[in-house]
Design a protein around this motif. Sequence first.
Motif, PDB file in Angstrom:
ATOM      1  N   VAL A   1       0.839  -1.201   0.000  1.00 22.14           N
ATOM      2  CA  VAL A   1       0.000   0.000   0.000  1.00 22.14           C
ATOM      3  C   VAL A   1       0.868   1.243   0.000  1.00 22.14           C
ATOM      4  O   VAL A   1       1.874   1.314   0.721  1.00 22.14           O
ATOM      5  CB  VAL A   1      -0.934   0.009   1.236  1.00 22.14           C
TER       6      VAL A   1
ATOM      7  N   PRO B   1      -3.038   0.942  -3.667  1.00 27.71           N
ATOM      8  CA  PRO B   1      -1.995  -0.076  -3.829  1.00 27.71           C
ATOM      9  C   PRO B   1      -0.756   0.547  -4.472  1.00 27.71           C
ATOM     10  O   PRO B   1      -0.869   1.463  -5.299  1.00 27.71           O
ATOM     11  CB  PRO B   1      -2.651  -1.105  -4.763  1.00 27.71           C
TER      12      PRO B   1
ATOM     13  N   GLY C   1       1.780  -3.862  -4.920  1.00 24.66           N
ATOM     14  CA  GLY C   1       0.374  -4.269  -4.905  1.00 24.66           C
ATOM     15  C   GLY C   1      -0.153  -4.522  -6.304  1.00 24.66           C
ATOM     16  O   GLY C   1      -0.905  -5.472  -6.535  1.00 24.66           O
TER      17      GLY C   1
ATOM     18  N   ALA D   1      -3.668   1.850  -8.917  1.00 22.84           N
ATOM     19  CA  ALA D   1      -2.463   1.784  -8.097  1.00 22.84           C
ATOM     20  C   ALA D   1      -1.581   2.990  -8.381  1.00 22.84           C
ATOM     21  O   ALA D   1      -1.555   3.505  -9.503  1.00 22.84           O
ATOM     22  CB  ALA D   1      -1.692   0.495  -8.383  1.00 22.84           C
TER      23      ALA D   1
END
Length: 428
Positions: A261, A268, A272, A335
């Motif tokens: 994270v 993310p 991630g 992300a």
Amino acid sequence: MLAEYDLSLVIASYVVALLAAYTALYFGTRLNTAQGGERRRWLITGALVMGSGVWTMHFVGMRAMPMEAPMSFDTVMTVVSWLAAVVASGVALNIIGRTRISAALFGTATLAMSGGVVVMHYLGMYAMRMSADPVVDTGFLVLSVIIAVVASGAALAMCRKLQGLEGGRALMIQFVAALVMAAAICGMHYTGMIALQFPPGAVPAADNGLRGEWIGIPLAVACVALLAVALVVTIMDVRARRELELKKAEESRWVEQMAFVDSVTGLPNRSGLEQELLEHLARPDAREHPFALIYLDVANFRELTDRLGHRELEDAIREISSALRADLSDTVYLARYSAGAFVALVPDYESADHAFMYRRLRQIDGSITTAGMAITWRAGQSVYPTTGTSSRKLVRAAMVPRDLNDIGHFANMEATPELALPGQLGGS
């Protein structure tokens, strides 16, 4: 000389033995993980609980076979018999509570425990200081010693077995083990009573300091109260250990989660994204579930960093990520790939549900403003499996700059043999 057994006292003696065995087993298992002062406290308490419990069971059991004459005991010999049980329990628990023990040490612990029980039992009987010598049945005497050795060995072996168990299963096995131990302790005691009997007419010494009426139910009640306190301590310890384990597990999950994270945006991070991609690619039917990657890079990120301090820049990144998240479909995985770049994983990328999202992304230049600056973007996209079948190829293909108007149009997507490296794009 001996009348019939008093059933209530027989039951009381077994209950005392059961509680003593249960708490002693738990205290014994705790020694394996405790260190320093904590270990000494568990050892001393365990020795007192186990020794006092076995000792109490013995005297309650003696009262279960009422004598024709009032029963009394020599104070010093009675106290010494208690000390023998406590010291033997302490020696045995100290040895068995070690992380590793040899067969010789296990044998020493078994002999120490059984020896203490035998000494306690027969010294406790002699503490009556009868007017006539006892009649010894050698066969039952030897049998009682054998039972003591076997029971002690079994109890210590159970302690070792329970050290590797946790949770409700361990408590259940511990309770069953305590039932067996209590039966063995009572078996040794009542066999020893048969092995050593006083002739009719024999009476205890007149100057014995302990009267028999205090040895029985009153002693059992006092010992049960002590064992109840010990049980409360074990319950509190179980809860504390469980809470500690849950806390450690939660912290472990948090640490593991934070590895995937981004600390600034809560999205993310690159790891991630990589994990998410690998999960998609590892599916047995992955090719039946194609997806697209959309790479969105803040083109004027360097200018933004030059104008803002560290905290102001983090606030700006959070504003950008929130606005970007709002522009995406709910099923899209977003992300933060690098300082100024984001990657969106779009499942079922040709679905009409994403049409409005693609339209917004094609108009994204200047639509997001932070710190008085309109954000401009560079973008690219890739499609699985058309432009790549590995996470590395898909991301690199998505990082190839395209016209913003191409975002969401996948008809002419194809694998590109030569891809631009991340460092060639700049601004991230």
